[in-house]
Design an enzyme around this catalytic site. Structure first.
Site, mmCIF file in Angstrom:
data_model
loop_
_atom_site.group_PDB
_atom_site.id
_atom_site.type_symbol
_atom_site.label_atom_id
_atom_site.label_comp_id
_atom_site.label_asym_id
_atom_site.label_seq_id
_atom_site.Cartn_x
_atom_site.Cartn_y
_atom_site.Cartn_z
ATOM 1 N N SER A 272 106.531 57.247 -45.271
ATOM 2 C CA SER A 272 106.211 56.186 -44.577
ATOM 3 C C SER A 272 104.627 55.765 -44.572
ATOM 4 C CB SER A 272 106.632 56.589 -43.031
ATOM 5 O OG SER A 272 106.293 55.603 -42.221
ATOM 6 N N GLY A 273 104.619 54.590 -44.300
ATOM 7 C CA GLY A 273 103.097 53.969 -44.177
ATOM 8 C C GLY A 273 102.822 54.056 -42.707
ATOM 9 N N ASP A 274 103.730 54.801 -41.893
ATOM 10 C CA ASP A 274 103.254 54.788 -40.388
ATOM 11 C C ASP A 274 104.128 56.190 -40.087
ATOM 12 O OD1 ASP A 274 102.537 54.662 -37.556
ATOM 13 O OD2 ASP A 274 102.091 52.499 -38.131
ATOM 14 N N ASP A 275 104.436 56.457 -38.583
ATOM 15 C CA ASP A 275 105.093 57.597 -38.388
ATOM 16 C C ASP A 275 106.507 57.684 -39.030
ATOM 17 O OD1 ASP A 275 102.998 58.175 -36.417
ATOM 18 O OD2 ASP A 275 103.813 56.603 -35.151
ATOM 19 N N SER A 306 103.801 61.346 -44.465
ATOM 20 C CA SER A 306 102.916 60.220 -43.873
ATOM 21 C C SER A 306 101.501 60.368 -43.804
ATOM 22 C CB SER A 306 103.751 60.056 -42.455
ATOM 23 O OG SER A 306 102.803 59.212 -41.351
#
Length: 490
Positions: A272-275, A306
């Site tokens: 993921s590029g976030d959570d 992440s």
């Protein structure tokens, strides 16, 4: 030989001269020319079929293929109308055993489409849905009531690629077929502040009950990948979710249960590029007013990467409350933090009765992170006296290696985070780790068998942090083996 010559050669008078021509050659030439003319007129469609079986909360009586409604899997033709026509047709069978729409092998370009109740969307293993790059294919809808505004912009939001509201018994599954959000253009617009509305998600189901999302691959979402909201009895299994880390894909959270009850997330692989998992329940005064918590949530058997955020995040939009989260058997690799609680003054709400055990972390910035100063408000109308309650946070039986800092735990002065229990946790520090492995402010709790030794606000006390032993209703749901048979033309 004489017979062959006799049957394949004829003599003709041409312009006064006798010519001998092979009938066999003439026949072959004629057949070739006729086939060529036919191919120029139309492409011959060939019938195919497949027979799959899959696990689901419900099986269906009626089946159709997307190609029955004009679906074309060439990666270029828009299939938005085909999807909606198919689903509109199949919706008539809601009270007659339900229906399933099969997406056969191919690459199907499509804009947003809406689901119906008692319905299964099934993706063949060689089927790919490609999200349209035409903004006109994305309807703009109202902000979520528990958020009060869009997350990217003040106004509304683009509808999700696959959307449903006020549904019962809806399934999105397959044999690991793919949904590709083609999100690069959306990420660029967001970074350049050229968005008038909030980016779409890949899958969003609202105000619904009995949801299953399983055994599919999700790629390149414009923003969040899977967003069940204001819903209950949700089963999410066997997802592969991939977002590019370089270049950065902002806010490409994996799975975000939001104001939901009775949820089970398991056996997923997320980059993921976030959570990877972000548990939410509304933003500031809007979430407080809406007042719908996320509760009774199971997370198990995940592998997550992440680098810029958390494997499991609680908040920051948690104003409706988060309670009874049970996570276990998690592998975290190359991530910013293993478990993170995010909140702030003005959020209100609560995060309590959180249980995480048997987590393995490899190459982390922080193993544990709690922050009470996250900021990021919906607007300036939030109640500055709305303090969040953080209580009953339990972490146990964990191993982490190559960690820069064991924990960063920051409560709110005058509103400490309480009831923190950390037991049987071994953290091996990185070669260039921070000199002080733990930093703590405005927290209360205890530790047992933790290395390196925690801060003084978490004194050593011989104990085992609890983990619930009761069985949640979502763990007793009956799973059936369903069949998926169809003929289609390509």
């Amino acid at each position: 030989m004489e017979f062959w010559r006799a049957t394949t050669r004829r003599t003709y008078q041409v312009h006064g001269e006798r010519k001998t021509i092979s009938i066999l050659i003439l026949g072959l030439l004629s057949l070739y020319l006729l086939r060529g003319v036919d191919c120029n007129r139309r492409k011959v469609k060939v019938s195919h079929s497949f027979d799959d079986h899959y696990s689901a909360i419900s099986c269906r009586e009626h089946t159709a293929s997307l190609t029955d409604f004009g679906g074309v899997g060439d990666g270029k033709t828009s299939n938005t109308k085909a999807f909606q026509s198919a689903i509109n047709h199949l919706s008539q069978f809601q009270s007659q055993g339900g229906s399933q729409l099969i997406v056969p092998p191919g690459r199907y370009l499509t804009g947003s489409f809406n689901l119906t109740s008692h319905f299964t969307l099934y993706l063949h293993k060689e089927a790919v849905l490609l999200a349209s790059q035409e903004v006109s294919e994305w309807e703009v809808i109202e902000p979520l009531p528990s958020y009060g505004r869009g997350r990217d912009a003040d106004g509304g939001r683009y509808i999700s690629l696959i959307f449903g509201t006020n549904l019962t018994d809806v399934i999105i599954t397959g044999a690991n077929g793919t949904i590709d959000g083609q999100g690069a253009s959306w990420w660029q617009k967001f970074k350049n502040k050229k968005l008038k509305y909030t980016r779409p998600y890949l899958i969003e189901i609202m105000f619904s009950d009995q949801i299953q999302i399983s055994n599919i691959t999700l790629l390149n979402s414009p923003s969040w990948n899977v967003h069940p909201i204001y819903s209950s009895n949700i089963l999410i299994q066997g997802l592969t979710i991939l977002a590019p880390i370089v270049p950065i894909s902002p806010n490409t959270d994996g799975i975000n249960p939001d104001s939901c009850t009775n949820v089970r997330i398991e056996d997923c692989y997320i980059v993921s590029g976030d959570d990877c998992i972000a548990v939410k329940s509304g933003w500031d005064e809007y979430g407080i007013a809406f007042g719908m918590p996320t509760q009774h949530l199971i997370i198990r058997r995940l592998t997550c990467i992440s680098p810029d955020s958390a494997v499991i995040a609680l908040g920051s939009e948690m104003s409706g409350g988060i309670q009874d989260v049970r996570a276990e058997d998690i592998l975290a690799i190359n991530s910013e933090s293993g478990i993170r609680i995010k909140t702030a003054v003005g959020r209100g709400g609560f995060v309590k009765d959180i249980f995480v055990r048997r987590m393995t972390m490899k190459t982390m910035k922080w193993a544990f992170w709690m922050t009470g100063n996250y900021g990021s408000h919906a607007d300036d109308k939030y109640d500055k006296n709305a303090l969040p309650v953080i209580n009953g946070i339990n972490y146990s039986d964990m191993v982490a290696d190559n960690v820069t800092m064991a924990a960063r735990l920051e409560g709110i002065e005058g509103d400490p985070f309480t009831g923190i229990c950390i037991s049987n946790v071994t953290i091996s520090m990185a070669a260039k780790a921070k000199k002080i492995p733990w930093t703590c402010t405005a927290i209360e709790g205890l530790t047992s068998g933790v290395s390196p030794t925690a801060c003084s606000m978490l004194p050593e006390q011989v104990t085992n942090c609890p983990f619930p032993t009761d069985v949640l209703p979502i763990d007793t749901i009956e799973i059936k083996t369903c069949s998926c048979r169809t003929n289609y033309f390509m």
